[in-house]
Design a protein around this motif. Structure first.
Motif, PDB file in Angstrom:
ATOM      1  N   GLU A  20     -29.113 -96.090  41.288  1.00  0.00           N
ATOM      2  CA  GLU A  20     -29.814 -96.780  42.080  1.00  0.00           C
ATOM      3  C   GLU A  20     -29.497 -96.687  43.727  1.00  0.00           C
ATOM      4  OE1 GLU A  20     -31.488-101.491  42.597  1.00  0.00           O
ATOM      5  OE2 GLU A  20     -30.008-100.942  41.231  1.00  0.00           O
ATOM      6  N   ILE A  28     -36.439 -97.384  39.407  1.00  0.00           N
ATOM      7  CA  ILE A  28     -37.822 -98.580  39.242  1.00  0.00           C
ATOM      8  C   ILE A  28     -38.787 -97.941  38.198  1.00  0.00           C
ATOM      9  CG2 ILE A  28     -39.411 -97.370  40.933  1.00  0.00           C
ATOM     10  CD1 ILE A  28     -39.655 -99.945  42.161  1.00  0.00           C
ATOM     11  N   GLU A  30     -38.187 -97.955  35.452  1.00  0.00           N
ATOM     12  CA  GLU A  30     -37.772 -98.788  34.096  1.00  0.00           C
ATOM     13  C   GLU A  30     -38.680 -99.888  34.019  1.00  0.00           C
ATOM     14  OE1 GLU A  30     -33.484 -99.561  32.398  1.00  0.00           O
ATOM     15  OE2 GLU A  30     -33.750-100.053  34.345  1.00  0.00           O
ATOM     16  N   LYS A  31     -39.510-100.408  35.188  1.00  0.00           N
ATOM     17  CA  LYS A  31     -40.410-101.600  35.082  1.00  0.00           C
ATOM     18  C   LYS A  31     -41.608-100.928  34.955  1.00  0.00           C
ATOM     19  CE  LYS A  31     -37.314-104.018  38.223  1.00  0.00           C
ATOM     20  NZ  LYS A  31     -36.858-104.539  39.741  1.00  0.00           N
ATOM     21  N   VAL A  32     -41.940 -99.596  34.591  1.00  0.00           N
ATOM     22  CA  VAL A  32     -43.239 -99.315  34.652  1.00  0.00           C
ATOM     23  C   VAL A  32     -43.657 -99.131  33.365  1.00  0.00           C
ATOM     24  CG1 VAL A  32     -44.958 -97.416  35.189  1.00  0.00           C
ATOM     25  CG2 VAL A  32     -42.956 -98.021  36.940  1.00  0.00           C
ATOM     26  N   GLU A  33     -44.157 -99.856  32.494  1.00  0.00           N
ATOM     27  CA  GLU A  33     -44.787 -99.909  31.269  1.00  0.00           C
ATOM     28  C   GLU A  33     -45.937 -99.178  31.343  1.00  0.00           C
ATOM     29  OE1 GLU A  33     -43.311-100.725  28.608  1.00  0.00           O
ATOM     30  OE2 GLU A  33     -41.530-101.821  29.890  1.00  0.00           O
ATOM     31  N   ASP A  43     -40.940 -96.908  28.708  1.00  0.00           N
ATOM     32  CA  ASP A  43     -41.450 -97.125  29.799  1.00  0.00           C
ATOM     33  C   ASP A  43     -41.211 -95.648  30.540  1.00  0.00           C
ATOM     34  OD1 ASP A  43     -38.681 -96.445  30.792  1.00  0.00           O
ATOM     35  OD2 ASP A  43     -38.340 -98.338  29.978  1.00  0.00           O
ATOM     36  N   ALA A  76     -45.107 -95.553  39.949  1.00  0.00           N
ATOM     37  CA  ALA A  76     -44.624 -97.019  40.417  1.00  0.00           C
ATOM     38  C   ALA A  76     -45.635 -97.247  41.470  1.00  0.00           C
ATOM     39  CB  ALA A  76     -43.096 -96.801  40.899  1.00  0.00           C
ATOM     40  N   LYS A  79     -50.551 -97.878  39.843  1.00  0.00           N
ATOM     41  CA  LYS A  79     -50.687 -98.241  38.236  1.00  0.00           C
ATOM     42  C   LYS A  79     -52.105 -98.918  38.216  1.00  0.00           C
ATOM     43  CE  LYS A  79     -48.643-101.368  34.730  1.00  0.00           C
ATOM     44  NZ  LYS A  79     -47.530-102.309  34.392  1.00  0.00           N
TER      45      LYS A  79
END
Length: 237
Positions: A20, A28, A30-33, A43, A76, A79
């Motif tokens: 990070e 980031i 990781e938060k992108v499904e 992800d 990111a 989307k």
């Protein structure tokens, strides 16, 4: 480059908080499904890790590996979700290409390397077209923009990053066969010297004619210098 599973290093760096610090653009993800339809593996970070592990060690090159590491960073910021809940990331290739120079500059000022990584990311979605149709014209056109064999390696690894049950590879072999057969045709047939020989003076006008002729060559409107010169004469008129 030499590790059997490069993902282990990046996952460890993420776990101890260092990834990070250096590359929050990766964390980031990781938060992108991505939606189970096209990405059953999970992800965008999981997909990236699977992709960088995909190529055999002997097939890896530095620009290819960096391209795989950063190929989906644009997801990111672009989307999109349709009404049927299918997740799409239209334009993430262009968005990622626009971001990657800043990321690469953190570790290198090698302009050639950065440019190659940028191109591989910009065009990494293009080979998906070959799942439906492969033409010599499409292969010629993309080959003047990016190193085609490297692009196909990126594509292979990207497909592997979706899980082996999803992958289809026949189109990769077919595309490479066609590329090897036509790669010598990608160079311009008509040169400036040829145009000078028919009375066209060097300058902006010549540049425009050469560009037009090259586009026509890639569209397979002519295959010999003689036919190209005749077309150039008509363009002058």
């Amino acid at each position: 480059m030499k590790c059997q599973r490069p993902s282990q290093a990046f996952i460890w760096l993420k776990e101890i908080g260092w990834l990070e610090l250096f590359y929050p653009e990766l964390v980031i993800l990781e938060k992108v499904e991505q939606g189970i339809k096209f990405h059953p593996e999970g992800d965008a970070f999981i997909h990236t890790m699977l992709a960088i592990d995909a190529l055999p060690i002997e097939e890896r090159e530095l620009d290819i590996m960096f391209a795989l590491l950063f190929h989906d960073i644009g997801k990111a910021i672009v989307k999109n979700i349709r009404e049927d809940d299918t997740v799409h990331f239209y334009g993430h290739d262009e968005a990622g290409a626009a971001m990657v120079e800043v990321l690469m500059r953190r570790i290198t000022d090698n302009k050639k390397l950065i440019e190659s990584v940028e191109k591989l990311i910009r065009y990494h979605m293009y080979p998906l077209k070959f799942l439906k149709e492969i033409t010599t014209k499409s292969i010629k056109k993309i080959s003047i923009k990016v190193d085609f064999p490297k692009l196909m390696k990126v594509h292979y690894a990207d497909m592997n990053g979706k899980g082996k049950s999803y992958c289809r590879y026949e189109h990769i072999d077919k595309a490479m066969e066609i590329y090897k057969a036509v790669k010598n045709e990608i160079r311009p047939i008509i040169s400036g010297k040829m145009l000078i020989s028919i009375g066209i003076e060097p300058g902006e006008n010549m540049g425009m004619i050469l560009k037009e002729l090259y586009e026509m060559q890639l569209d397979e409107q002519f295959i010999t210098a003689e036919d190209g010169i005749e077309i150039a004469k008509n363009l002058l008129k």
